[in-house]
Design a protein around this motif. Sequence first.
Motif, short mmCIF file in Angstrom:
data_model
loop_
_atom_site.label_atom_id
_atom_site.label_comp_id
_atom_site.label_asym_id
_atom_site.label_seq_id
_atom_site.Cartn_x
_atom_site.Cartn_y
_atom_site.Cartn_z
N VAL A 17 5.62 -11.99 -59.22
CA VAL A 17 6.05 -11.11 -60.95
C VAL A 17 4.96 -11.29 -60.85
N PHE A 18 3.59 -12.55 -60.96
CA PHE A 18 2.88 -12.19 -61.55
C PHE A 18 1.92 -11.45 -61.62
N PHE A 19 1.74 -10.15 -60.07
CA PHE A 19 0.83 -9.04 -59.62
C PHE A 19 2.28 -7.82 -60.55
N LYS A 20 3.42 -7.80 -60.64
CA LYS A 20 4.69 -6.89 -60.55
C LYS A 20 4.60 -5.98 -59.58
N LEU A 21 4.96 -6.73 -58.73
CA LEU A 21 4.97 -5.91 -57.42
C LEU A 21 6.01 -6.33 -56.06
N ARG A 22 5.86 -5.89 -54.89
CA ARG A 22 6.59 -5.99 -54.49
C ARG A 22 5.26 -6.66 -52.84
N LEU A 23 5.22 -7.92 -51.85
CA LEU A 23 4.42 -7.62 -50.97
C LEU A 23 4.99 -6.97 -49.95
N PRO A 24 4.51 -6.61 -48.85
CA PRO A 24 4.52 -6.16 -48.03
C PRO A 24 5.42 -7.26 -47.04
N ALA A 25 6.14 -7.06 -46.34
CA ALA A 25 7.18 -8.21 -45.80
C ALA A 25 6.71 -8.85 -44.34
N TYR A 26 5.59 -7.71 -43.97
CA TYR A 26 4.80 -8.77 -42.84
C TYR A 26 4.08 -9.60 -42.83
N TYR A 27 3.42 -9.35 -44.33
CA TYR A 27 2.81 -10.21 -45.08
C TYR A 27 3.41 -11.16 -45.70
N VAL A 28 4.49 -11.22 -45.76
CA VAL A 28 5.29 -12.06 -46.46
C VAL A 28 5.65 -13.47 -45.26
N ASP A 29 6.17 -12.64 -44.13
CA ASP A 29 6.29 -13.41 -43.10
C ASP A 29 5.09 -14.42 -42.13
N ILE A 30 3.85 -13.63 -42.61
CA ILE A 30 2.80 -14.28 -41.93
C ILE A 30 2.17 -15.48 -43.19
N VAL A 31 2.20 -15.00 -44.78
CA VAL A 31 1.78 -16.09 -45.52
C VAL A 31 2.49 -16.94 -45.01
N LEU A 32 3.90 -16.92 -44.84
CA LEU A 32 4.60 -18.56 -44.86
C LEU A 32 5.02 -18.83 -43.73
N TYR A 77 -4.50 -16.59 -57.39
CA TYR A 77 -4.69 -16.29 -58.63
C TYR A 77 -6.15 -16.25 -59.03
N ASP A 78 -7.13 -17.00 -58.69
CA ASP A 78 -8.20 -17.79 -58.91
C ASP A 78 -9.07 -16.25 -59.03
N VAL A 79 -9.24 -15.85 -57.57
CA VAL A 79 -9.94 -14.85 -56.79
C VAL A 79 -9.38 -13.77 -58.18
N TYR A 80 -8.27 -13.28 -58.13
CA TYR A 80 -8.39 -12.31 -59.28
C TYR A 80 -7.88 -12.39 -60.73
N GLU A 81 -8.67 -13.42 -61.07
CA GLU A 81 -9.57 -13.39 -62.31
C GLU A 81 -10.57 -13.40 -62.13
N TRP A 82 -11.31 -13.84 -61.82
CA TRP A 82 -12.82 -13.66 -61.22
C TRP A 82 -12.89 -11.98 -60.85
N ILE A 83 -12.49 -11.98 -60.62
CA ILE A 83 -12.77 -9.65 -60.19
C ILE A 83 -12.21 -9.09 -61.14
N ARG A 84 -11.41 -9.22 -61.56
CA ARG A 84 -9.83 -8.53 -62.08
C ARG A 84 -11.01 -7.09 -62.81
N ASP A 85 -11.96 -6.96 -63.59
CA ASP A 85 -12.18 -6.88 -64.29
C ASP A 85 -13.43 -5.40 -64.11
N ARG A 86 -13.27 -5.66 -62.49
CA ARG A 86 -14.38 -4.79 -61.54
C ARG A 86 -13.54 -4.39 -60.37
N LEU A 87 -12.55 -4.82 -59.90
CA LEU A 87 -11.92 -4.81 -59.49
C LEU A 87 -10.69 -2.69 -59.56
N PRO A 88 -10.46 -2.16 -58.72
CA PRO A 88 -10.55 -0.72 -59.23
C PRO A 88 -8.63 -1.36 -59.67
#
Length: 168
Positions: A52-67, A104-115
């Motif tokens: 919801v924060f990023f307005k996207l769908r994370l890859p299913a395999y990533y979700v498996d691993i992170v859980l 979330y924190d990392v994204y806020e730190w680098i969002r202005d420089r991230l493509p």
Amino acid sequence: MRKSMRCQPIREADRYGEEERIIDESAARNATLEWRFDKVPINRVDVQRVEVFFKLRLPAYYVDIVLAHHGARPRPHRFDTEAKLGHTVKTFLPVIRRCPSNVYDVYEWIRDRLPAGCVPFASDECGNYICFEYKAGVQEPTVILWLHESGMCEPVADSYRDFLNRLY
């Protein structure tokens, strides 16, 4: 804490717990990944908050691993880009705000420089971030390495699964 993920068919409850299916058994690795130093356990609601924060769908395999291995460090942990051999994954970023250096924190730190379309999910030993790169019209994001000193990106893999398969 050490955990191993043996190569076997991966079963996943449909995105939010509705039906079970086997995910791409033919793409399973021939090696074993070890996961060390898992952070606090998370659930699907925590993953949904990231989506919801990023307005996207994370890859299913990533979700498996992170859980299964939230914020952990994989072994093997080296990967290559076209420009350089031997980059390392330091850790996968936690997906809950109460853990330090979370997505979330990392994204806020680098969002202005991230493509545009890039979402960090792991860090390396040098302060760079491994990111999903979402492109319009493409369902599965590619994996890139964002270099903090130059702001440049180096392609790493065509998918998250491919990225994990390339670790050595």
